[in-house]
Design a protein around this motif. Structure first.
Motif, short mmCIF file in Angstrom:
data_model
loop_
_atom_site.label_atom_id
_atom_site.label_comp_id
_atom_site.label_asym_id
_atom_site.label_seq_id
_atom_site.Cartn_x
_atom_site.Cartn_y
_atom_site.Cartn_z
N SER A 1 0.82 -1.20 -0.05
CA SER A 1 0.12 0.10 0.02
C SER A 1 0.78 1.17 0.05
N PHE A 2 0.44 2.31 -0.89
CA PHE A 2 1.06 3.47 -0.96
C PHE A 2 0.07 4.56 -0.98
N HIS A 3 0.36 5.69 -0.31
CA HIS A 3 -0.88 6.71 -0.28
C HIS A 3 0.04 8.08 -0.16
N PRO A 4 -0.52 9.37 -0.50
CA PRO A 4 0.03 10.45 -0.29
C PRO A 4 0.23 10.87 1.10
N HIS A 5 -0.68 10.32 1.91
CA HIS A 5 -0.85 10.82 3.49
C HIS A 5 -0.40 9.42 4.30
N TYR A 6 0.39 8.49 3.60
CA TYR A 6 0.66 7.27 4.47
C TYR A 6 1.27 7.65 5.86
N ARG A 7 0.48 6.87 6.78
CA ARG A 7 1.00 7.12 8.04
C ARG A 7 1.12 5.79 8.93
N PHE A 8 2.35 5.32 9.48
CA PHE A 8 2.39 4.29 10.02
C PHE A 8 1.75 4.64 11.51
N ALA A 9 1.21 3.33 11.84
CA ALA A 9 0.36 3.48 13.16
C ALA A 9 1.35 4.13 14.28
N ASP A 10 2.57 3.72 14.34
CA ASP A 10 3.53 4.26 15.47
C ASP A 10 4.25 5.39 15.23
N SER A 11 3.70 6.20 14.20
CA SER A 11 4.66 7.41 13.68
C SER A 11 3.62 8.59 13.97
N GLY A 12 4.40 9.69 13.97
CA GLY A 12 3.65 11.00 13.89
C GLY A 12 3.33 11.43 12.53
N GLU A 13 2.53 12.29 12.35
CA GLU A 13 2.21 12.67 11.08
C GLU A 13 3.30 13.23 10.18
N ASN A 14 4.24 13.89 10.80
CA ASN A 14 5.37 14.36 10.02
C ASN A 14 6.79 13.61 10.18
N ASP A 15 6.52 12.26 10.64
CA ASP A 15 7.92 11.47 10.81
C ASP A 15 8.16 11.12 9.34
N PRO A 16 9.38 11.42 9.00
CA PRO A 16 10.01 11.01 7.61
C PRO A 16 9.88 9.62 7.22
N ASP A 17 9.94 8.53 8.25
CA ASP A 17 9.67 7.30 7.86
C ASP A 17 8.51 6.77 7.24
N ASN A 18 7.15 7.85 7.23
CA ASN A 18 5.91 7.60 6.56
C ASN A 18 6.37 7.72 4.97
N TYR A 19 7.42 8.28 4.48
CA TYR A 19 7.55 8.38 3.32
C TYR A 19 8.15 7.21 2.44
N THR A 20 8.52 6.30 3.16
CA THR A 20 8.57 4.93 2.55
C THR A 20 7.50 4.48 1.87
N ASN A 21 6.45 4.87 2.57
CA ASN A 21 4.99 4.43 1.64
C ASN A 21 4.07 5.50 1.16
N ARG A 22 4.74 6.81 1.27
CA ARG A 22 4.20 8.10 0.68
C ARG A 22 4.36 8.07 -1.04
N SER A 23 3.23 8.11 -1.58
CA SER A 23 3.18 8.13 -3.12
C SER A 23 2.56 9.36 -3.78
N PRO A 24 2.79 9.61 -5.09
CA PRO A 24 1.96 10.91 -5.47
C PRO A 24 0.52 10.80 -5.31
N TYR A 25 -0.03 9.42 -5.75
CA TYR A 25 -1.44 9.03 -5.81
C TYR A 25 -1.74 7.99 -4.70
N PRO A 26 -2.91 7.65 -4.40
CA PRO A 26 -3.13 6.39 -3.57
C PRO A 26 -2.85 5.39 -4.62
N MET A 27 -2.34 4.06 -4.14
CA MET A 27 -1.98 3.07 -4.97
C MET A 27 -2.14 1.96 -4.29
N LEU A 28 -2.64 0.81 -4.94
CA LEU A 28 -2.44 -0.62 -4.45
C LEU A 28 -1.63 -1.34 -5.41
N HIS A 29 -0.53 -1.85 -4.81
CA HIS A 29 0.49 -2.41 -5.50
C HIS A 29 0.32 -3.86 -5.61
#
Length: 186
Positions: free
Chosen positions: A108-136
């Motif tokens: 799963s990838f999404h522009p607002h991806y957020r891991f359950a244990d991460s804050g909104e602005n935690d850079p690690d969310n970007y491992t799954n942040r993409s330009p658009y919502p996606m199902l891979h």
């Protein structure tokens, strides 16, 4: 709204400038070079159209072994990350119900991806942040084969978290923004 071609171009730019450039997925470059990544834009505006597209892509993968993986890019729905997670759960159950468990899995990838244990602005969310919502959609046999030949595959997520934190939030935001802007300025 962007055209399908622009949406795919932004997604390809993200794969090249982030996923491959920073080795987020050590297997992506091979598939890009082999031209075995399928991009499908789903413009439907309801859950049913999205789920139909998931099954259609499974059927495509069934009959096209040269296609390694599909990025199903969802453009008109699921901007809200929590709504997206709901459809992701339904899509995963659909794979089971349709007999695709163990054959394909969804990343799963999404522009607002957020891991359950991460804050909104935690850079690690970007491992799954993409330009658009996606199902891979990924072939499970290919994952198993790739991981078997990769030294210490369990270290990949940890390495990515460390890397994204080193890159920092501003750099990651700029990478994602640049992928979107490069296709709209054409």
């Amino acid at each position: 709204m962007s055209t399908n071609q622009q949406i795919i171009a932004a997604t390809e730019a993200w794969i090249k400038s982030f996923v491959i450039a920073y080795n987020i997925c050590p297997f992506a470059n091979r598939e890009r070079q082999r031209n075995s990544i399928r991009y499908r834009v789903e413009n439907g505006n309801n859950v049913e159209s999205c789920l139909n597209a998931v099954i259609e892509e499974c059927m495509h993968l069934d009959t096209h072994p040269e296609t390694e993986t599909t990025l199903l890019i969802i453009t008109r729905q699921f901007d809200n990350f929590y709504d997206y997670l709901d459809v992701l759960a339904i899509a995963e159950q659909l794979l089971i119900d349709q007999g695709y468990e163990g054959i394909y899995q969804i990343a799963s990838f999404h522009p607002h991806y957020r891991f359950a244990d991460s804050g909104e602005n935690d850079p690690d969310n970007y491992t799954n942040r993409s330009p658009y919502p996606m199902l891979h959609l990924i072939r499970e046999s290919s994952i198993e084969s790739a991981l078997a030949s990769y030294p210490d595959p369990a270290s990949i997520p940890e390495r990515n978290v460390k890397l994204t934190r080193q890159l920092g939030l501003k750099k990651l935001q700029n990478i994602l923004r640049d992928c979107l802007e490069s296709t709209t300025s054409e």
